[in-house]
Write a protein that holds these residues in place. Sequence first.
Motif, PDB file in Angstrom:
ATOM      1  N   THR A  38      15.937 -27.916  -4.607  1.00 22.53           N
ATOM      2  CA  THR A  38      17.180 -28.420  -4.898  1.00 22.53           C
ATOM      3  C   THR A  38      18.244 -27.417  -4.218  1.00 22.53           C
ATOM      4  N   PHE A  39      17.933 -26.246  -4.084  1.00 22.14           N
ATOM      5  CA  PHE A  39      18.974 -25.080  -3.546  1.00 22.14           C
ATOM      6  C   PHE A  39      18.883 -24.965  -2.258  1.00 22.14           C
ATOM      7  N   GLY A  40      18.000 -25.578  -1.431  1.00 26.85           N
ATOM      8  CA  GLY A  40      17.929 -25.371  -0.033  1.00 26.85           C
ATOM      9  C   GLY A  40      17.291 -24.262   0.632  1.00 26.85           C
ATOM     10  N   HIS A  41      16.840 -24.471   1.735  1.00 26.67           N
ATOM     11  CA  HIS A  41      16.227 -23.405   2.725  1.00 26.67           C
ATOM     12  C   HIS A  41      16.770 -23.122   3.680  1.00 26.67           C
ATOM     13  N   SER A  42      17.279 -21.435   3.634  1.00 22.04           N
ATOM     14  CA  SER A  42      17.918 -20.733   4.676  1.00 22.04           C
ATOM     15  C   SER A  42      17.120 -20.321   5.767  1.00 22.04           C
ATOM     16  N   LEU A  43      17.440 -20.168   6.737  1.00 18.53           N
ATOM     17  CA  LEU A  43      16.740 -19.456   8.027  1.00 18.53           C
ATOM     18  C   LEU A  43      17.939 -18.137   8.323  1.00 18.53           C
ATOM     19  N   ILE A  44      17.567 -16.705   8.158  1.00 15.71           N
ATOM     20  CA  ILE A  44      18.111 -15.841   8.801  1.00 15.71           C
ATOM     21  C   ILE A  44      17.424 -15.272  10.089  1.00 15.71           C
ATOM     22  N   VAL A  45      18.349 -15.406  11.127  1.00 18.54           N
ATOM     23  CA  VAL A  45      17.920 -14.705  12.306  1.00 18.54           C
ATOM     24  C   VAL A  45      18.566 -13.462  12.703  1.00 18.54           C
ATOM     25  N   ALA A  46      17.713 -12.441  12.376  1.00 11.85           N
ATOM     26  CA  ALA A  46      18.320 -11.076  12.560  1.00 11.85           C
ATOM     27  C   ALA A  46      17.470 -10.022  12.697  1.00 11.85           C
ATOM     28  N   GLY A  47      17.903  -8.624  13.044  1.00 13.75           N
ATOM     29  CA  GLY A  47      16.978  -7.544  13.250  1.00 13.75           C
ATOM     30  C   GLY A  47      16.504  -7.199  14.677  1.00 13.75           C
ATOM     31  N   SER A  48      16.504  -6.048  14.864  1.00 14.30           N
ATOM     32  CA  SER A  48      15.955  -5.449  16.305  1.00 14.30           C
ATOM     33  C   SER A  48      15.512  -3.952  16.141  1.00 14.30           C
ATOM     34  N   LYS A  49      15.114  -3.277  17.114  1.00 13.25           N
ATOM     35  CA  LYS A  49      14.659  -2.086  16.901  1.00 13.25           C
ATOM     36  C   LYS A  49      15.738  -1.200  16.154  1.00 13.25           C
ATOM     37  N   GLY A  50      15.438  -0.326  15.053  1.00 10.04           N
ATOM     38  CA  GLY A  50      16.588   0.472  14.552  1.00 10.04           C
ATOM     39  C   GLY A  50      17.384  -0.479  13.695  1.00 10.04           C
ATOM     40  N   LYS A  51      17.212  -1.824  13.628  1.00 13.01           N
ATOM     41  CA  LYS A  51      18.361  -2.341  12.796  1.00 13.01           C
ATOM     42  C   LYS A  51      17.881  -3.468  11.765  1.00 13.01           C
ATOM     43  N   MET A  52      16.395  -3.096  11.653  1.00 15.33           N
ATOM     44  CA  MET A  52      15.921  -4.076  10.663  1.00 15.33           C
ATOM     45  C   MET A  52      16.410  -4.210   9.050  1.00 15.33           C
ATOM     46  N   GLY A  53      17.064  -3.139   8.771  1.00 13.88           N
ATOM     47  CA  GLY A  53      17.903  -3.070   7.609  1.00 13.88           C
ATOM     48  C   GLY A  53      18.873  -4.065   7.472  1.00 13.88           C
ATOM     49  N   ALA A  54      19.639  -4.675   8.628  1.00 16.17           N
ATOM     50  CA  ALA A  54      20.551  -5.445   8.553  1.00 16.17           C
ATOM     51  C   ALA A  54      19.813  -6.862   8.166  1.00 16.17           C
ATOM     52  N   CYS A  55      19.008  -7.032   8.562  1.00 21.20           N
ATOM     53  CA  CYS A  55      17.994  -8.464   8.411  1.00 21.20           C
ATOM     54  C   CYS A  55      17.535  -8.398   6.893  1.00 21.20           C
TER      55      CYS A  55
END
Length: 291
Positions: A38-55
């Motif tokens: 009911t509340f949907g499916h989201s895709l988060i496209v993020a992250g790279s070397k040293g920046k996985m915390g952002a994802c």
Amino acid sequence: IGLHPGYVPDKKPALQLADEYLIKAIYQPRKQFSHKGTFGHSLIVAGSKGKMGACILSSRACLHSGAGLVTSAVPEWGLPVIQTAFPEAMAISFGDIDEINWEAWQSVGSGPGLGTGHDAGQLLKKCITSFKKPMVIDADGLNILSLNKDWLTYIPANSIITPHPKEFERLFGKSNNDYERLELAQQNAAKFNLYIVLKGHKTFIACPKGTGYFNTTGNAGMATAGSGDVLTGILTGLLAQSYEPEKACLLGVYLHGLAGDIAVENLSQEAMVASDLIHYLGRAYLELLTV
């Protein structure tokens, strides 16, 4: 001052404050007979070397904002990272994106920690040309767009971009003062049919039809690494729940700031970090339920 009694109620100003009364009118409490679909499916496209915390921050915020399902698209080597740090999320590698059915997602958020190299650019281009619904673009996604400004026309209509002042400047040019920057935001929101969330004290939301809103929550403690990644996740999660883009912007920015205001009461501005905004997001939602 002698105005006709019916004049003021009939006039809707172009610029408004997004206060608690407006936000409570937007908020949609969950119905009892609901399920995660009911509340949907989201895709988060993020992250790279040293920046996985952002994802991780964006993905966590997306699910905590109420999305039913979240899938994180990350570099191949980042799969164990996201699955360990955030077990509630599903995960795919960037290499899998060519094979996915874009119609399976209700919303997409892209950019946090993505990097600005050629491969990251092609990945963002794939997202904005393949996904046909409103999406959210932030951080390195905006930096990529500033290097490829003709791609702005590829972004799905009514999508949301969330620049801070420097990212805004790289995208749309310099302004001599805050007033000019607000005008420039409104002009480009209309030109590209986008919602522009210009982050800062009293974040400004420029809408494609010429209206604009100033947010009324938030504090200086939120000026810390990762706060924008959390906002990206919240907005993406609200879109997945079928909030219209304008309402998603208003509710998402308000909740983001309110979580920060609640966090300050417990932690201080200096000690607050982005993860605290996610932690207090539930308290922010609870405040919307109060009369």
